[in-house]
Design a protein around this motif. Structure first.
Motif, mmCIF file in Angstrom:
data_model
loop_
_atom_site.group_PDB
_atom_site.id
_atom_site.type_symbol
_atom_site.label_atom_id
_atom_site.label_comp_id
_atom_site.label_asym_id
_atom_site.label_seq_id
_atom_site.Cartn_x
_atom_site.Cartn_y
_atom_site.Cartn_z
ATOM 1 N N VAL A 1 -2.287 0.828 13.400
ATOM 2 C CA VAL A 1 -1.705 0.100 14.522
ATOM 3 C C VAL A 1 -2.778 -0.719 15.227
ATOM 4 N N ILE A 2 -2.500 -2.002 15.414
ATOM 5 C CA ILE A 2 -3.409 -2.884 16.146
ATOM 6 C C ILE A 2 -2.923 -2.986 17.588
ATOM 7 N N MET A 3 -3.819 -2.718 18.534
ATOM 8 C CA MET A 3 -3.500 -2.860 19.951
ATOM 9 C C MET A 3 -3.778 -4.310 20.345
ATOM 10 N N ALA A 4 -2.738 -5.064 20.660
ATOM 11 C CA ALA A 4 -2.905 -6.504 20.852
ATOM 12 C C ALA A 4 -2.207 -6.985 22.113
ATOM 13 N N THR B 1 -8.414 -9.694 12.052
ATOM 14 C CA THR B 1 -8.151 -8.251 12.145
ATOM 15 C C THR B 1 -6.876 -7.891 11.403
ATOM 16 N N LEU B 2 -5.859 -8.740 11.517
ATOM 17 C CA LEU B 2 -4.615 -8.516 10.765
ATOM 18 C C LEU B 2 -4.858 -8.577 9.261
ATOM 19 N N THR B 3 -5.688 -9.511 8.825
ATOM 20 C CA THR B 3 -6.014 -9.597 7.400
ATOM 21 C C THR B 3 -6.695 -8.324 6.927
ATOM 22 N N LEU B 4 -7.627 -7.824 7.746
ATOM 23 C CA LEU B 4 -8.278 -6.549 7.423
ATOM 24 C C LEU B 4 -7.263 -5.429 7.322
ATOM 25 N N ALA B 5 -6.369 -5.346 8.299
ATOM 26 C CA ALA B 5 -5.368 -4.275 8.297
ATOM 27 C C ALA B 5 -4.441 -4.388 7.093
ATOM 28 N N ARG B 6 -4.014 -5.612 6.784
ATOM 29 C CA ARG B 6 -3.100 -5.803 5.650
ATOM 30 C C ARG B 6 -3.761 -5.440 4.323
ATOM 31 N N SER B 7 -5.085 -5.517 4.262
ATOM 32 C CA SER B 7 -5.761 -5.167 3.012
ATOM 33 C C SER B 7 -5.562 -3.701 2.666
ATOM 34 N N LEU B 8 -5.248 -2.884 3.666
ATOM 35 C CA LEU B 8 -4.991 -1.469 3.406
ATOM 36 C C LEU B 8 -3.561 -1.215 2.955
ATOM 37 N N LYS B 9 -2.690 -2.229 3.065
ATOM 38 C CA LYS B 9 -1.310 -2.052 2.620
ATOM 39 C C LYS B 9 -1.251 -1.807 1.124
ATOM 40 N N LEU B 10 -2.272 -2.276 0.406
ATOM 41 C CA LEU B 10 -2.328 -2.021 -1.028
ATOM 42 C C LEU B 10 -2.436 -0.529 -1.310
ATOM 43 N N SER B 11 -2.893 0.222 -0.306
ATOM 44 C CA SER B 11 -3.007 1.674 -0.449
ATOM 45 C C SER B 11 -1.863 2.384 0.275
ATOM 46 N N ASP B 12 -0.727 1.692 0.423
ATOM 47 C CA ASP B 12 0.462 2.261 1.065
ATOM 48 C C ASP B 12 0.210 2.650 2.512
ATOM 49 N N VAL B 13 -0.509 1.796 3.236
ATOM 50 C CA VAL B 13 -0.701 1.987 4.671
ATOM 51 C C VAL B 13 0.236 1.028 5.400
ATOM 52 N N GLU B 14 1.055 1.568 6.269
ATOM 53 C CA GLU B 14 1.940 0.734 7.083
ATOM 54 C C GLU B 14 1.127 0.094 8.205
ATOM 55 N N VAL B 15 1.381 -1.174 8.480
ATOM 56 C CA VAL B 15 0.656 -1.900 9.523
ATOM 57 C C VAL B 15 1.634 -2.304 10.619
ATOM 58 N N ALA B 16 1.217 -2.111 11.864
ATOM 59 C CA ALA B 16 2.063 -2.464 13.005
ATOM 60 C C ALA B 16 1.189 -2.956 14.151
ATOM 61 N N ILE B 17 1.821 -3.595 15.115
ATOM 62 C CA ILE B 17 1.178 -3.999 16.356
ATOM 63 C C ILE B 17 1.922 -3.331 17.506
ATOM 64 N N PHE C 1 -6.388 0.796 16.567
ATOM 65 C CA PHE C 1 -7.699 0.192 16.766
ATOM 66 C C PHE C 1 -7.566 -1.174 17.416
ATOM 67 N N ASN C 2 -8.713 -1.705 17.861
ATOM 68 C CA ASN C 2 -8.732 -2.922 18.667
ATOM 69 C C ASN C 2 -8.361 -4.155 17.861
ATOM 70 N N SER C 3 -7.793 -5.139 18.556
ATOM 71 C CA SER C 3 -7.409 -6.393 17.902
ATOM 72 C C SER C 3 -8.588 -7.326 17.691
ATOM 73 N N ASP C 4 -9.766 -6.958 18.222
ATOM 74 C CA ASP C 4 -10.968 -7.799 18.056
ATOM 75 C C ASP C 4 -11.959 -7.125 17.120
ATOM 76 N N SER C 5 -11.450 -6.614 16.007
ATOM 77 C CA SER C 5 -12.276 -5.801 15.109
ATOM 78 C C SER C 5 -12.381 -6.339 13.687
#
Length: 247
Positions: A19-22, A54-70, A125-129
């Motif tokens: 989850v990105i805090m934005a 930061t979203l691109t970084l988070a989405r890179s984990l979707k390949l490992s079945d990680v759900e991404v949200a804000i 985690f932070n949106s500026d990461s």
């Protein structure tokens, strides 16, 4: 895009949520400690770059079945939905401020019972990461396999990342968010709740002009880690070198 009142559909079989805090990138609402060095317009443009990478970084984990949200303030849901597209769930937090936002993350995504047989590992985690190595996030999820809570400390006494396998409503209670005692207060509340704590690698936030200089130096060596941010910082350094303040 789902409205803020709708239930988010979780990925089938996904037991990890990132989850990105934005916030919506409005002048005076984001990265306010940079305004002595940058104009409000430059700050919001920079924040958009940080959030995008930061979203691109988070989405890179979707390949490992990680759900991404804000998770964001309710007033920011529609604007962030337009910025991020349909691949990321946007969830409105309950209440105001970062503490309320973090409480909302785990109330929404984590089981209420920490002994639940089907626990989901949830990390905020932070949106500026964008400067975080992907391995830091992967290791944080791994730490939750053996701990109740995981924390990523910052060098100024705060934290850029926190994760848990259950909702603990009092974990973020009280004041002190965004201060040099934020991490200490969090760890104290975790001890009071008898929660085991694991740690991610320490990192720094992007809060003041010195942080821009540090991040620019890192991304000059590896601009592909955060391409939009690297390009913005390259131009910022060029303008600063020419004696022109960023606008």
């Amino acid at each position: 895009m789902k409205s803020s009142s709708e239930t988010v559909a979780h990925l089938p079989g996904s037991d990890r949520v990132l989850v990105i805090m934005a916030k919506a990138p409005r002048p005076g609402a984001v990265k306010t400690r940079l305004t002595p060095s940058l104009s409000p317009g430059a700050v919001t443009t920079f924040y958009c770059c940080l959030l995008d990478d930061t979203l691109t970084l988070a989405r890179s984990l979707k390949l490992s079945d990680v759900e991404v949200a804000i998770v964001c303030p309710e007033s920011d849901v529609n604007e962030l939905a337009q910025l991020t597209g349909s691949e990321v769930s946007i969830v409105a937090q309950q209440g105001q401020g970062l503490a309320a936002g973090l409480t909302s993350v785990f109330a929404h995504f984590a089981p209420n019972n920490k002994r639940d047989a089907h626990q989901r590992r949830v990390i905020a985690f932070n949106s500026d990461s964008p400067h975080l190595p992907r391995s830091v996030l992967e290791d944080a999820f791994e730490a939750l396999s053996t701990h109740d809570v995981v924390v990523g400390p910052t060098h100024d006494g705060g934290y850029y990342l926190v994760g848990a396998k259950a909702s603990h409503p009092t974990l973020f209670a009280g004041d002190g968010m965004g201060t040099s005692s934020a991490l200490e207060r969090l760890l104290s509340r975790a001890r009071n709740l008898e929660l085991s704590v694991g740690f991610a690698d320490p990192f720094y936030d992007i809060d003041v002009a010195d942080d821009l200089t540090r991040l620019a130096a890192e991304l000059r060596l590896a601009p592909a880690r955060a391409p939009r941010t690297a390009a913005w910082l390259k131009e910022w350094e060029r303008l600063c070198g020419a004696g022109t303040p960023a606008r």
